[in-house]
Design a protein around this motif. Structure first.
Motif, PDB file in Angstrom:
ATOM      1  N   ILE A 110       0.852  -1.188   0.000  1.00 27.34           N
ATOM      2  CA  ILE A 110       0.000   0.000   0.000  1.00 27.34           C
ATOM      3  C   ILE A 110       0.889   1.240   0.000  1.00 27.34           C
ATOM      4  O   ILE A 110       1.765   1.386   0.854  1.00 27.34           O
ATOM      5  CB  ILE A 110      -0.943   0.002   1.216  1.00 27.34           C
ATOM      6  CG1 ILE A 110      -1.872  -1.222   1.138  1.00 27.34           C
ATOM      7  CG2 ILE A 110      -1.764   1.281   1.279  1.00 27.34           C
ATOM      8  CD1 ILE A 110      -2.820  -1.350   2.304  1.00 27.34           C
ATOM      9  N   THR A 111       0.661   2.126  -0.944  1.00 24.95           N
ATOM     10  CA  THR A 111       1.533   3.274  -1.144  1.00 24.95           C
ATOM     11  C   THR A 111       1.411   4.291  -0.017  1.00 24.95           C
ATOM     12  O   THR A 111       0.387   4.369   0.675  1.00 24.95           O
ATOM     13  CB  THR A 111       1.209   3.980  -2.471  1.00 24.95           C
ATOM     14  OG1 THR A 111      -0.117   4.527  -2.396  1.00 24.95           O
ATOM     15  CG2 THR A 111       1.295   3.010  -3.638  1.00 24.95           C
ATOM     16  N   THR A 112       2.468   5.091   0.120  1.00 20.63           N
ATOM     17  CA  THR A 112       2.467   6.177   1.105  1.00 20.63           C
ATOM     18  C   THR A 112       1.364   7.177   0.799  1.00 20.63           C
ATOM     19  O   THR A 112       0.738   7.724   1.709  1.00 20.63           O
ATOM     20  CB  THR A 112       3.838   6.889   1.108  1.00 20.63           C
ATOM     21  OG1 THR A 112       4.859   5.928   1.393  1.00 20.63           O
ATOM     22  CG2 THR A 112       3.881   7.986   2.163  1.00 20.63           C
ATOM     23  N   ARG A 113       1.105   7.395  -0.495  1.00 22.00           N
ATOM     24  CA  ARG A 113       0.047   8.336  -0.895  1.00 22.00           C
ATOM     25  C   ARG A 113      -1.321   7.863  -0.399  1.00 22.00           C
ATOM     26  O   ARG A 113      -2.107   8.662   0.105  1.00 22.00           O
ATOM     27  CB  ARG A 113       0.028   8.484  -2.419  1.00 22.00           C
ATOM     28  CG  ARG A 113      -1.058   9.418  -2.938  1.00 22.00           C
ATOM     29  CD  ARG A 113      -1.023   9.545  -4.443  1.00 22.00           C
ATOM     30  NE  ARG A 113       0.214  10.172  -4.882  1.00 22.00           N
ATOM     31  CZ  ARG A 113       0.499  10.425  -6.165  1.00 22.00           C
ATOM     32  NH1 ARG A 113      -0.356  10.066  -7.121  1.00 22.00           N
ATOM     33  NH2 ARG A 113       1.647  11.004  -6.492  1.00 22.00           N
ATOM     34  N   MET A 114      -1.580   6.572  -0.532  1.00 27.48           N
ATOM     35  CA  MET A 114      -2.871   6.056  -0.061  1.00 27.48           C
ATOM     36  C   MET A 114      -2.965   6.134   1.457  1.00 27.48           C
ATOM     37  O   MET A 114      -4.013   6.495   2.005  1.00 27.48           O
ATOM     38  CB  MET A 114      -3.086   4.612  -0.543  1.00 27.48           C
ATOM     39  CG  MET A 114      -4.393   4.006  -0.052  1.00 27.48           C
ATOM     40  SD  MET A 114      -4.780   2.398  -0.793  1.00 27.48           S
ATOM     41  CE  MET A 114      -5.341   2.906  -2.425  1.00 27.48           C
ATOM     42  N   LEU A 115      -1.886   5.810   2.143  1.00 33.23           N
ATOM     43  CA  LEU A 115      -1.887   5.904   3.609  1.00 33.23           C
ATOM     44  C   LEU A 115      -2.120   7.342   4.061  1.00 33.23           C
ATOM     45  O   LEU A 115      -2.835   7.597   5.044  1.00 33.23           O
ATOM     46  CB  LEU A 115      -0.559   5.383   4.167  1.00 33.23           C
ATOM     47  CG  LEU A 115      -0.311   3.877   4.024  1.00 33.23           C
ATOM     48  CD1 LEU A 115       1.138   3.538   4.371  1.00 33.23           C
ATOM     49  CD2 LEU A 115      -1.263   3.074   4.902  1.00 33.23           C
ATOM     50  N   SER A 116      -1.544   8.284   3.334  1.00 33.28           N
ATOM     51  CA  SER A 116      -1.746   9.699   3.644  1.00 33.28           C
ATOM     52  C   SER A 116      -3.197  10.105   3.422  1.00 33.28           C
ATOM     53  O   SER A 116      -3.776  10.860   4.211  1.00 33.28           O
ATOM     54  CB  SER A 116      -0.822  10.556   2.781  1.00 33.28           C
ATOM     55  OG  SER A 116      -1.004  11.922   3.039  1.00 33.28           O
ATOM     56  N   ALA A 117      -3.808   9.584   2.359  1.00 31.47           N
ATOM     57  CA  ALA A 117      -5.221   9.888   2.080  1.00 31.47           C
ATOM     58  C   ALA A 117      -6.121   9.331   3.175  1.00 31.47           C
ATOM     59  O   ALA A 117      -7.101   9.971   3.583  1.00 31.47           O
ATOM     60  CB  ALA A 117      -5.612   9.309   0.719  1.00 31.47           C
ATOM     61  N   ILE A 118      -5.798   8.145   3.655  1.00 33.29           N
ATOM     62  CA  ILE A 118      -6.573   7.540   4.744  1.00 33.29           C
ATOM     63  C   ILE A 118      -6.490   8.409   5.991  1.00 33.29           C
ATOM     64  O   ILE A 118      -7.493   8.658   6.663  1.00 33.29           O
ATOM     65  CB  ILE A 118      -6.055   6.120   5.045  1.00 33.29           C
ATOM     66  CG1 ILE A 118      -6.359   5.175   3.876  1.00 33.29           C
ATOM     67  CG2 ILE A 118      -6.664   5.573   6.338  1.00 33.29           C
ATOM     68  CD1 ILE A 118      -5.705   3.823   3.999  1.00 33.29           C
ATOM     69  N   GLU A 119      -5.290   8.881   6.290  1.00 38.10           N
ATOM     70  CA  GLU A 119      -5.064   9.666   7.511  1.00 38.10           C
ATOM     71  C   GLU A 119      -5.844  10.971   7.513  1.00 38.10           C
ATOM     72  O   GLU A 119      -6.172  11.508   8.577  1.00 38.10           O
ATOM     73  CB  GLU A 119      -3.569   9.951   7.654  1.00 38.10           C
ATOM     74  CG  GLU A 119      -3.171  10.527   8.992  1.00 38.10           C
ATOM     75  CD  GLU A 119      -1.671  10.627   9.147  1.00 38.10           C
ATOM     76  OE1 GLU A 119      -1.227  11.355  10.040  1.00 38.10           O
ATOM     77  OE2 GLU A 119      -0.936   9.985   8.360  1.00 38.10           O
ATOM     78  N   LYS A 120      -6.202  11.480   6.339  1.00 33.89           N
ATOM     79  CA  LYS A 120      -6.873  12.776   6.238  1.00 33.89           C
ATOM     80  C   LYS A 120      -8.387  12.656   6.246  1.00 33.89           C
ATOM     81  O   LYS A 120      -9.092  13.656   6.117  1.00 33.89           O
ATOM     82  CB  LYS A 120      -6.418  13.492   4.970  1.00 33.89           C
ATOM     83  CG  LYS A 120      -4.934  13.866   4.974  1.00 33.89           C
ATOM     84  CD  LYS A 120      -4.516  14.459   3.641  1.00 33.89           C
ATOM     85  CE  LYS A 120      -3.022  14.761   3.635  1.00 33.89           C
ATOM     86  NZ  LYS A 120      -2.567  15.259   2.305  1.00 33.89           N
ATOM     87  N   ASN A 121      -8.923  11.451   6.380  1.00 37.05           N
ATOM     88  CA  ASN A 121     -10.371  11.242   6.294  1.00 37.05           C
ATOM     89  C   ASN A 121     -10.933  10.681   7.592  1.00 37.05           C
ATOM     90  O   ASN A 121     -10.198  10.369   8.532  1.00 37.05           O
ATOM     91  CB  ASN A 121     -10.684  10.292   5.142  1.00 37.05           C
ATOM     92  CG  ASN A 121     -10.624  10.965   3.793  1.00 37.05           C
ATOM     93  OD1 ASN A 121     -11.546  11.663   3.398  1.00 37.05           O
ATOM     94  ND2 ASN A 121      -9.518  10.782   3.073  1.00 37.05           N
ATOM     95  N   SER A 122     -12.250  10.540   7.622  1.00 36.03           N
ATOM     96  CA  SER A 122     -12.923   9.899   8.753  1.00 36.03           C
ATOM     97  C   SER A 122     -12.677   8.402   8.676  1.00 36.03           C
ATOM     98  O   SER A 122     -12.212   7.881   7.652  1.00 36.03           O
ATOM     99  CB  SER A 122     -14.425  10.182   8.697  1.00 36.03           C
ATOM    100  OG  SER A 122     -14.987   9.560   7.540  1.00 36.03           O
ATOM    101  N   LEU A 123     -13.017   7.679   9.749  1.00 36.39           N
ATOM    102  CA  LEU A 123     -12.833   6.232   9.731  1.00 36.39           C
ATOM    103  C   LEU A 123     -13.662   5.585   8.633  1.00 36.39           C
ATOM    104  O   LEU A 123     -13.185   4.701   7.913  1.00 36.39           O
ATOM    105  CB  LEU A 123     -13.207   5.640  11.092  1.00 36.39           C
ATOM    106  CG  LEU A 123     -12.147   5.725  12.188  1.00 36.39           C
ATOM    107  CD1 LEU A 123     -12.696   5.182  13.502  1.00 36.39           C
ATOM    108  CD2 LEU A 123     -10.870   4.973  11.798  1.00 36.39           C
TER     109      LEU A 123
END
Length: 284
Positions: free
Chosen positions: A196-209
């Motif tokens: 899983i890319t860093t970009r996707m992990l960053s996108a997850i971190e910026k959203n609700s659960l």
């Protein structure tokens, strides 16, 4: 056992059943290790060091909470290269630094790297950050010891990538949950090497659960999200979803059985199936 046997009452209790399951798992893994030739034994050792690292983290967490050694030992996983005697000795140490010093004296792999992490954060014990750094150290060591040109090594390397993803995803979801609770957690730097890319992990971190779960559903964790979304909706506890994420990685490990019948896949698949059996029986 007869009623007069010294372990009779212990074995009949729930804690006794768990003790028996733990003993069986550890003994089984020891037999597999003893039967293995040098190459598969080394690859097994790399996977077992993953569980050693998790046990070290559990002991450190217990030290931070000022738990008694016997309370700490209930949280360790009965697998890995470190046996009961070693884990008991670590749990009996006075503090985190002493635990790592003992590992260094035992020539534990990557112990010096763990020691650097502890020294760096000796002023303030941030368990969440230290745990993440310990896992980072382990995966760096594991990947360095897995060759890319060897089929058996590649098989374990691929599954190590899955395990890196699990750690990264759980860390990011924890940050999201803390943020939603009104806290301000420090962002966790992802462990490199996962799928899983860093970009996707960053996108997850910026959203609700809820939105984070939708993003994760675009990955190979889709089945885990589909399975766990109802349990999460009913409990509103992140741990409910995490359990399904963990199950996905375990099931991938079990499928290693289907690899080359003359390779490490059979042994690794058996190890993960035994692990899965232990976890299921423990829950029951």
């Amino acid at each position: 056992l007869s009623p007069s046997h010294p372990f009779s009452s212990r074995i009949r209790s729930v804690s006794g059943i768990e003790w028996g399951l733990r003993r069986n798992l550890f003994d089984t893994f020891e037999k597999v290790r003893a039967l293995a030739t040098p190459k598969p034994r080394w690859l097994l050792s790399i996977q077992f060091r993953m569980w050693d690292t998790q046990n070290i983290i559990a002991i450190i967490r217990g030290k931070a909470a000022e738990l008694l050694p016997e309370e700490i030992l209930t949280a360790v996983f009965p697998a890995g290269e470190l046996g009961d005697v070693e884990l008991e000795e670590l749990a009996a140490e006075d503090n985190v630094k002493a635990v790592i010093d003992v590992l260094t004296a035992w020539s534990f792999p990557f112990a010096f790297e763990l020691q650097k992490v502890v020294r760096k954060h000796s002023g303030e014990l941030n368990c969440a950050f230290m745990e993440s750094e310990f896992m980072r150290v382990f995966f760096a060591w594991a990947m360095e010891n897995l060759a890319v040109e060897d089929e058996d090594h590649c098989l374990l390397r691929n599954h190590m990538q899955n395990q890196i993803d699990l750690v990264n995803v759980k860390n990011v979801l924890w940050v999201v949950s803390q943020d939603q609770a009104g806290l301000r957690p420090e962002p966790v730097v992802p462990i490199p090497g996962g799928r899983i890319t860093t970009r996707m992990l960053s996108a997850i971190e910026k959203n609700s659960l809820e939105m984070s779960f939708e993003i994760l559903a675009e990955t190979y964790f889709r089945r885990a999200i589909d399975r766990g979304i109802l349990a999460f909706g009913e409990s509103r506890r992140l741990a409910a979803m995490e359990r399904f994420l963990e199950i996905e990685i375990v099931e991938i490990g079990c499928k290693m059985f289907r690899a080359d019948p003359l390779g490490i896949g059979v042994t690794m698949g058996y190890i993960w199936r035994k692990y899965n059996e232990f976890m299921n029986l423990r829950i029951l």
